[in-house]
Design an enzyme around this catalytic site. Structure first.
Site, mmCIF file in Angstrom:
data_model
loop_
_atom_site.group_PDB
_atom_site.id
_atom_site.type_symbol
_atom_site.label_atom_id
_atom_site.label_comp_id
_atom_site.label_asym_id
_atom_site.label_seq_id
_atom_site.Cartn_x
_atom_site.Cartn_y
_atom_site.Cartn_z
ATOM 1 N N GLU A 153 12.494 135.667 31.065
ATOM 2 C CA GLU A 153 11.094 135.425 31.435
ATOM 3 C C GLU A 153 10.635 136.685 32.185
ATOM 4 O OE1 GLU A 153 10.866 132.020 34.088
ATOM 5 O OE2 GLU A 153 9.059 131.261 33.121
ATOM 6 N N ASN A 191 11.029 127.072 35.804
ATOM 7 C CA ASN A 191 11.382 126.163 36.903
ATOM 8 C C ASN A 191 10.244 125.238 37.307
ATOM 9 O OD1 ASN A 191 14.170 126.599 37.426
ATOM 10 N ND2 ASN A 191 13.587 128.705 37.878
#
Ligand code: NAI
Length: 287
Positions: A153, A191
């Site tokens: 990411e 997350n």
């Protein structure tokens, strides 16, 4: 010019995976950790993983030997100051990371990219610690286990330059990864979506909805997850999960939905951190 040598700050779960992946893709990697035991563990992990890859014929014996030669272990950043890329993969705590970034900006050359593997901390906030070098700071968020997981990411801070971003995409690809962009919000995408689910699994366990193994089986069989959320929490590290949730709580308007569940916090306080300590939600033989 392609990156020749990466310094990885922090030799824990992620730092050892990032350095191994770099080395098996032809890049020298030096692991920097203040904890000598951790350096020893990282080295053992590298030897074991490379041996296993040779056994399974994913690497030839010669390729395995070359990868091992590319790995080094040091306890101070100064010993790694000839690296042309840095990835910070130390403990998920903003004060620790800011002080590491200040050292990184002083220690490495003025064109070296200062990447962070943070799971949740704002890249712009970290960059603010290194005035004048903000354009070289970027989030390069690998996933666990790094040698296997394809995703990186990539998160730009508000001053990250295009040059830094482009170089990060190139390096990720040369390490066999697929970079995907996300914007700079606490927890990014991965997350922001994952941790509330893990936390909810702890709430379900605490409320007596089901036993941990049944929660995990239901999510595996019913949602086609390869690993249930509680097993995954142990794998990530319960301390890491708690830290990420606190960063999201503080960074996303103190929304109570991000506060870690009490049982999770109690396990962390008792030193039950998951796979790495041998005990978490589950008990693991041999640590
Ligand atoms: P870990 O607890 O396994 O390792 C952290 C390491 O940092 C320890 O070895 C510690 O000694 C070292 N360290 C602390 N201060 C240091 C300093 N000043 N200089 C050098 N080393 C220092 O943690 P883990 O799981 O490897 O996480 C590292 C980072 O990666 C965190 O930011 C975490 O959020 C992120 N991350 C973790 C994932 C996971 O599944 N565990 C997945 C993706 C990102």
């Amino acid at each position: 010019m392609p990156v020749q040598k990466i310094a990885v700050i922090g030799g824990g779960t992620m730092g050892s995976g990032i350095s191994l992946t770099a080395a098996t893709h032809g890049i020298q990697a030096v692991v920097v950790d203040i904890n000598e035991d951790q350096l020893e563990r990282a080295k053992k992990y590298h030897i074991k993983q490379i041996d296993r890859s040779v056994e399974k014929e994913r690497l030839s014996k010669e390729e395995g030997d070359i990868a091992l030669e590319k790995l080094n272990y040091v306890s101070t950043m100064q010993e790694a100051n000839d690296a042309d890329w840095v990835v910070e993969a130390a403990t998920e705590n903003i004060d620790i990371k800011k002080s590491i970034f200040i050292q990184m900006a002083k220690n490495f050359g003025e064109n070296v990219v200062l990447a962070t593997n943070t799971s949740s901390i704002s890249i712009t906030d970290l960059a603010a610690a290194v005035q004048g070098a903000e354009h070289r700071v970027i989030g390069m968020h690998f996933f666990n286990p790094v040698p296997i997981m394809k995703l990186v990411e990539v998160i730009k801070g508000n001053k990250t330059s295009e040059e830094t971003t482009l170089a990060t995409l190139q390096l990720s690809e040369s390490m066999g990864k697929i970079p995907v962009p996300a914007n700079d919000f606490a927890g990014f995408v991965s997350n922001r979506v994952l941790m509330p689910m893990i936390n909810e699994a702890f709430h379900a366990w605490s409320d007596g909805v089901a036993r941990p193994e049944d929660i995990d089986s239901i999510m595996k069989l019913g949602c086609a997850f390869p690993m249930g959320p509680l097993r995954l929490a142990d794998y990530i590290g319960l301390d890491v999960c708690k830290d990420i949730m606190m960063v999201m709580y503080n960074g996303l308007d103190e929304n109570p939905k991000y506060l870690p569940n009490k049982k999770l916090t109690e396990l962390v306080d008792a030193g039950h951190l998951g796979d790495k300590s041998g005990q978490g939600v589950y008990t693991y033989a041999n640590g």
